[in-house]
Scaffold this motif. Sequence first.
Motif, PDB file in Angstrom:
ATOM      1  N   ILE A 171     -14.233  -2.605  -3.696  1.00 28.23           N
ATOM      2  CA  ILE A 171     -14.402  -1.743  -2.528  1.00 28.23           C
ATOM      3  C   ILE A 171     -15.480  -2.292  -1.598  1.00 28.23           C
ATOM      4  N   GLU A 172     -16.496  -2.919  -2.176  1.00 24.05           N
ATOM      5  CA  GLU A 172     -17.601  -3.422  -1.371  1.00 24.05           C
ATOM      6  C   GLU A 172     -17.193  -4.688  -0.620  1.00 24.05           C
ATOM      7  N   GLU A 196       0.835  -1.193   0.000  1.00 16.92           N
ATOM      8  CA  GLU A 196       0.000   0.000   0.000  1.00 16.92           C
ATOM      9  C   GLU A 196       0.878   1.255   0.000  1.00 16.92           C
ATOM     10  N   PRO A 197       0.510   2.328  -0.697  1.00 13.34           N
ATOM     11  CA  PRO A 197      -0.752   2.546  -1.406  1.00 13.34           C
ATOM     12  C   PRO A 197      -0.734   2.110  -2.872  1.00 13.34           C
ATOM     13  N   LYS A 233     -11.511   4.549  -5.417  1.00 19.54           N
ATOM     14  CA  LYS A 233     -11.716   3.908  -6.714  1.00 19.54           C
ATOM     15  C   LYS A 233     -10.637   4.328  -7.705  1.00 19.54           C
ATOM     16  N   ALA A 234     -10.290   5.608  -7.680  1.00 25.16           N
ATOM     17  CA  ALA A 234      -9.258   6.105  -8.595  1.00 25.16           C
ATOM     18  C   ALA A 234      -7.913   5.445  -8.305  1.00 25.16           C
ATOM     19  N   GLN A 235      -7.570   5.344  -7.029  1.00 33.11           N
ATOM     20  CA  GLN A 235      -6.309   4.696  -6.655  1.00 33.11           C
ATOM     21  C   GLN A 235      -6.289   3.237  -7.092  1.00 33.11           C
ATOM     22  N   VAL A 294      -4.235  -1.215 -10.854  1.00 34.35           N
ATOM     23  CA  VAL A 294      -4.305  -2.225 -11.910  1.00 34.35           C
ATOM     24  C   VAL A 294      -3.339  -1.885 -13.037  1.00 34.35           C
ATOM     25  N   VAL A 295      -3.241  -0.597 -13.352  1.00 43.41           N
ATOM     26  CA  VAL A 295      -2.378  -0.158 -14.453  1.00 43.41           C
ATOM     27  C   VAL A 295      -0.901  -0.284 -14.087  1.00 43.41           C
ATOM     28  N   ILE A 296      -0.555   0.104 -12.860  1.00 42.36           N
ATOM     29  CA  ILE A 296       0.866   0.153 -12.491  1.00 42.36           C
ATOM     30  C   ILE A 296       1.384  -1.145 -11.888  1.00 42.36           C
TER      31      ILE A 296
END
Length: 441
Positions: A428-429, A232-233, A246-248, A253-255
């Motif tokens: 997230i849920e 994390e993060p 959500k943005a993080q 996933v991309v990085i």
Amino acid sequence: MTPNSKDDGDWRVSGISRNYPSYRQHRPITSESWLERKNVDDEAEGLWRINDTLYDLSDFAARHPGGSSWIECTRGTDITEPFESHHIEERARGMLSKFEVRKAARPRNYKFTLEENGFYMTLKRRVREKLRQIGYSPTKKTEFLHLGILVSVFLFSWAGTALDSLIFKGLAGLSLCWVATSTHNYFHQRDNWRMYTFNLTMMNFRNWRISHALSHHVYANSLHDLEMSMFEPFLCWIPDRHYASKAQRLISVVISPVVYVFLFQGQFLIRLVLSLTKRNVLRWDDLIGFSLPIFIYLSTGVGLLSALLSWEIIISVGSFIFGLVGLTAAHHDPRILHDGDAQRQDFDWGLYQVDTIIDRGDIKWSDLLVLTHFGEHALHHLFPTLDHGVLKHLYPELRKTMKEFDVELREINHWSHIKGQNQQLLRIEKNPIPPGSKKLK
């Protein structure tokens, strides 16, 4: 702020403990900081805690058959689950009374149970009987595979550098990754020379005995799991927006492939920076990591910069494959229990381990792939000191006990794990359905 206080909100709660793990409130998070704060959280009063009894193992450390480091590094902590999972025979339990000091002042922090008629202890008795028939010792085949992989690192590194071949350098990187994953079989066991080969990656087996064997293996997928919090993060698998938005998570996933590339070098750099700025955490065996570039330089006759560049390619490839294999091995999928999800009413430690794992069913046909891809994962978590060559013989006992306790051994292939890991990064849920309520189809 005080963990679990009203002002902190109910998101700072772990489902497996009374208190929020305090190490998460102190940066940077390292193996050393995890142990330091665990000393506070576990209320072992500078001794060794098993259930609600305190023991003084100071004089026993040098005589410990597994090596003194296991005893020394766990001083001041609760070792209940490691004690039970690392000692399958009853001899160790029979010796405990010699070292008993007193009862702990307060109940233990963790909610896990190890009832004699519960899932884990029932399975452990059956495994103990099976092992008396087939033996505990590491198998010769596993040792041969590890040695072959180790030799291949140097052979492919030489060929890749001398011939300036990216293919051979890539194979050297793959072999280096496999050294790490196969050596994982050995640093869980009593001290041995093979565990030192893990350090060829620039990581250190001593740190991994803490972050992996004592943290992840005991508290998998929880807030106490150091192998969750250390990422994390950049990567976050806890299903709660307070840990990552959500943005993080989309960025994660991309990085994530980039993170994989720097796992090997990154861990060494962290230890180096900590040693220069805070206190020394480097050990003599950290030098083992430099034996590969020295070998490349001395054996190929290329210039120093060429040797270092070749080594960097090899270690980056190895690191990427290690991340791809390791972080998608068994633990991260929306169907797998993570801290915050609804849990079983039965807090049996063995059931918890099964709930935090979906095994790799596609590699069981190959001892090499099992050894190098964290195979037999459920059995390995339940009995971490056993050689992978032994684990495969314990499925009859595991399946019998699972059937008796109405538990399912879930299995999927690696591609499904890769997809599941990315889905978990985005989740997230919290899952409101406890494990066992639905079967994996």
